[in-house]
Design an enzyme around this catalytic site. Sequence first.
Site, mmCIF file in Angstrom:
data_model
loop_
_atom_site.group_PDB
_atom_site.id
_atom_site.type_symbol
_atom_site.label_atom_id
_atom_site.label_comp_id
_atom_site.label_asym_id
_atom_site.label_seq_id
_atom_site.Cartn_x
_atom_site.Cartn_y
_atom_site.Cartn_z
ATOM 1 N N CYS A 85 0.835 -1.197 0.000
ATOM 2 C CA CYS A 85 0.000 0.000 0.000
ATOM 3 C C CYS A 85 0.879 1.259 0.000
ATOM 4 O O CYS A 85 1.530 1.551 -0.985
ATOM 5 C CB CYS A 85 -0.961 -0.042 1.191
ATOM 6 S SG CYS A 85 -2.327 1.143 1.050
ATOM 7 N N HIS A 198 -3.403 -5.733 1.071
ATOM 8 C CA HIS A 198 -2.674 -5.914 2.335
ATOM 9 C C HIS A 198 -2.535 -7.379 2.738
ATOM 10 O O HIS A 198 -3.371 -7.888 3.500
ATOM 11 C CB HIS A 198 -3.407 -5.151 3.447
ATOM 12 C CG HIS A 198 -3.271 -3.671 3.330
ATOM 13 N ND1 HIS A 198 -2.344 -2.952 4.045
ATOM 14 C CD2 HIS A 198 -3.922 -2.774 2.551
ATOM 15 C CE1 HIS A 198 -2.437 -1.669 3.733
ATOM 16 N NE2 HIS A 198 -3.389 -1.526 2.830
ATOM 17 N N GLU A 200 -0.656 -8.586 4.887
ATOM 18 C CA GLU A 200 -0.445 -8.731 6.333
ATOM 19 C C GLU A 200 -1.763 -8.797 7.096
ATOM 20 O O GLU A 200 -1.781 -9.172 8.267
ATOM 21 C CB GLU A 200 0.437 -7.580 6.863
ATOM 22 C CG GLU A 200 -0.282 -6.258 7.131
ATOM 23 C CD GLU A 200 -0.496 -5.426 5.869
ATOM 24 O OE1 GLU A 200 -0.487 -5.990 4.759
ATOM 25 O OE2 GLU A 200 -0.704 -4.195 6.008
#
Lengths: 225, 81
Positions: A85, A198, A200
Amino acid sequence: MRIGVVQFPGSCDERDAARALALLGAEPVMLWHGEADLAGVEAVVLPGGFTYGDYLRTGAIARFAPVMGAVADFAERGGPVLGICNGFQVLCEAGLLPGALTRNIGLRFVHRTQHLRVETPGVWCAAPAGSVLEVPVKNGEGRYVVDDPDALAEAGQVLVRYCQPDGTVDPAANPNGSLASIAGVTNAAGNVAGLMPHPEHAVEALLGSTDGGAILGAVLVRASA
Amino acid sequence: MPRVHIDVMLKDEILDPQGQAVERALPQLGYEAISGVRIGKHIELDVGEGVDVAATVEGIAHELLANPVIERYTWRLAEEA
């Protein structure tokens, strides 16, 4: 494997990234933006957020942070670097990745679960080409632009594209108007990668998907192979 | 001390959703004949005496104020007050 996570002023996903890396079996090491030193880590993650308030352009000021000189040297030597991002925006601004990220079509901040089709597996993607990953996306300036998206694909530098759950790439699945539905790219050597979604946030079944591990943990898979 | 005005615009081929949004709002205000709205940034700064203005401003604009991948810039000296 020790993997560094850079903290810039305005980063907000660095703790998520560190936690996800630990869950995937890495030893996360927080790296401060003001230090021109990577503490001997074996890979670097630039996390999501809003560095320097996104002033001027997203990532435009963060790229001058002392740590970025060390990241550029590390990348030049073939070190694995992943930008997520805002981290992707920083890497584009730094010239470590091709293209740029611009304001979303429709001007909306888009946050939703997103399907991604793997185009070119490599250092930062352990899933095979054509597989579909489910990873959250959340951005206001995530529309990827590059002079020649077809040439980028032919060079094997398109990492993932936005797609439907069945892998179909079409405009309806594109959350922000990115050219050729490109969600993530790599440099020519493949060791530097960036993507707007994302990974994560997708490493625990409790939160809906563990597909993010195929990207965030790809360097671990390769190291143990 | 020379004052410089710098304008940064998205390249013509880069979509400008902000400009489009403004353009779409204009007919609601009664302005029907407006097209081609583009939104950019205007930056003003002072350059110290004895500094090479052109080289300095070009450097600043190219390295920081504009992203050459998506933007172009123009600059001019402000008229003396």
